[in-house]
Design an enzyme around this catalytic site. Structure first.
Site, PDB file in Angstrom:
ATOM      1  N   SER A 110      -8.510 -10.281   6.212  1.00 16.63           N
ATOM      2  CA  SER A 110      -9.052 -12.003   6.292  1.00 16.63           C
ATOM      3  C   SER A 110      -8.303 -12.450   4.940  1.00 16.63           C
ATOM      4  O   SER A 110      -8.243 -12.061   4.315  1.00 16.63           O
ATOM      5  CB  SER A 110     -10.232 -12.347   6.016  1.00 16.63           C
ATOM      6  OG  SER A 110     -10.576 -13.563   6.586  1.00 16.63           O
TER       7      SER A 110
ATOM      8  N   TYR B 149     -18.514 -10.011   3.815  1.00 15.03           N
ATOM      9  CA  TYR B 149     -17.443 -10.189   4.914  1.00 15.03           C
ATOM     10  C   TYR B 149     -16.521 -10.193   4.192  1.00 15.03           C
ATOM     11  O   TYR B 149     -16.038  -9.258   4.486  1.00 15.03           O
ATOM     12  CB  TYR B 149     -18.017 -10.794   5.555  1.00 15.03           C
ATOM     13  CG  TYR B 149     -16.739 -11.634   6.399  1.00 15.03           C
ATOM     14  CD1 TYR B 149     -16.792 -10.670   8.444  1.00 15.03           C
ATOM     15  CD2 TYR B 149     -15.434 -12.404   6.364  1.00 15.03           C
ATOM     16  CE1 TYR B 149     -15.275 -11.347   8.893  1.00 15.03           C
ATOM     17  CE2 TYR B 149     -14.714 -12.451   7.146  1.00 15.03           C
ATOM     18  CZ  TYR B 149     -14.475 -12.144   8.491  1.00 15.03           C
ATOM     19  OH  TYR B 149     -12.902 -12.357   9.291  1.00 15.03           O
TER      20      TYR B 149
END
Ligand code: NAP
Length: 251
Positions: free
Chosen positions: A146, A160
């Site tokens: 990501s 995350y």
């Protein structure tokens, strides 16, 4: 592709993973459609592939559970052609916006168990099957990271973001470790993509709020990420390994 081989896509019941599964089947891969909680969604992806003449099976496994991951690969061994690619796409997210001071070890570990440990265990199972040193025919692994790994996601979900930074380093290290075994390892780093992940993270309107601030003034589509993943998995990328490809519309 000469002989049909299998691509296992984790978290393929919807979103980016489903787009990868459908695109892989169109490119001639047999597909293992992994899911955790939504068999109906996974079966719909499988049905769509079979209706178009492709080969696919739904494979249940929580990527946070090592025994379940091993069992999933064994099920694929029994039901599908030899493995040629793993797409490590499944990921845990935070249930809402969180600061570090809101997090306890259990929440951090639960997320790392899927995003980092689960991805590594799945990659291990793939390497065991594909490494030429062990009699395999080679192959590739594509990890889904990501852009959060780059910007850190402060006040949103830094655990995350950190898990995705671990995915990036893991991609680099494993690529070097298995380069001589006929296995390429790469990653894509999506930016804002229009999927249900934002609802899962308690931010249902995130796409419409953030998209106008992005360079292209829009979020990406799952198929735009899938195309990058499928290129990295293809023979067209035969000399690409250890690469991390941003798919973020310039963000
Ligand atoms: P999504 O629409 O929420 O889909 C997630 C998929 O992963 C579902 O199939 C879900 O199935 C599965 N999954 C979740 N936890 C799992 C687990 N423990 N074991 C097995 N499967 C599990 O998400 P997405 O947006 O497509 O995201 C796919 C990947 O792209 C993730 O790695 C995510 O971090 C990354 N990414 C997404 C964006 C974005 O803006 N969308 C941006 C950057 C990176 P169940 O419902 O059955 O659990």
């Amino acid at each position: 592709m000469t002989e049909r081989r299998t691509m296992i896509v984790t978290g393929a019941s919807r979103g980016i993973g489903a787009a990868v599964a459908l695109g892989a089947a169109r490119r001639g891969w047999a597909v293992g459609v992994n899911y955790r909680t939504q068999p109906d969604e996974a079966e719909a992806v499988v049905r769509s592939i079979r209706n178009d003449g492709g080969e696919a099976v739904a494979l249940a496994a929580d990527l946070g559970d090592e025994a379940a991951i091993v069992a999933m690969f064994e099920a694929a061994d029994r039901q599908l052609p030899p493995l040629g690619c793993l797409v490590n796409n499944a990921a845990g997210v935070a249930p809402r916006r969180l600061r570090l001071t809101d997090l306890d070890a259990a929440a951090i570990n639960a997320l790392l168990a899927v995003n980092v440990t689960g991805a590594m265990v799945a990659a291990r199972e793939a390497v065991r099957r594909m490494a030429t040193a062990g009699g395999g025919a080679g192959g590739s692994i594509v990890n889904v990271s990501s852009l959060a790994a780059r910007h850190g996601a402060p006040n949103l979900y830094i655990h995350y973001a950190a898990s995705k930074a671990a995915v990036d380093t893991f991609t680099h290290g494993l690529a070097l470790e298995v380069a001589a075994d006929g296995i390429r390892v790469n990653a894509v780093r999506p930016g804002l993509i229009d999927t249900e992940i934002h609802e899962r993270a308690g931010m249902a309107s995130r796409v419409e709020k953030v998209a106008p601030r992005l360079p292209m003034k829009r979020a990406g589509r799952p198929d735009e990420v899938a195309d990058a993943i499928l290129w990295l998995a293809s023979e067209e990328a035969s000399y690409v390994t250890g690469a991390i490809l941003d798919v973020g519309g310039g963000a």
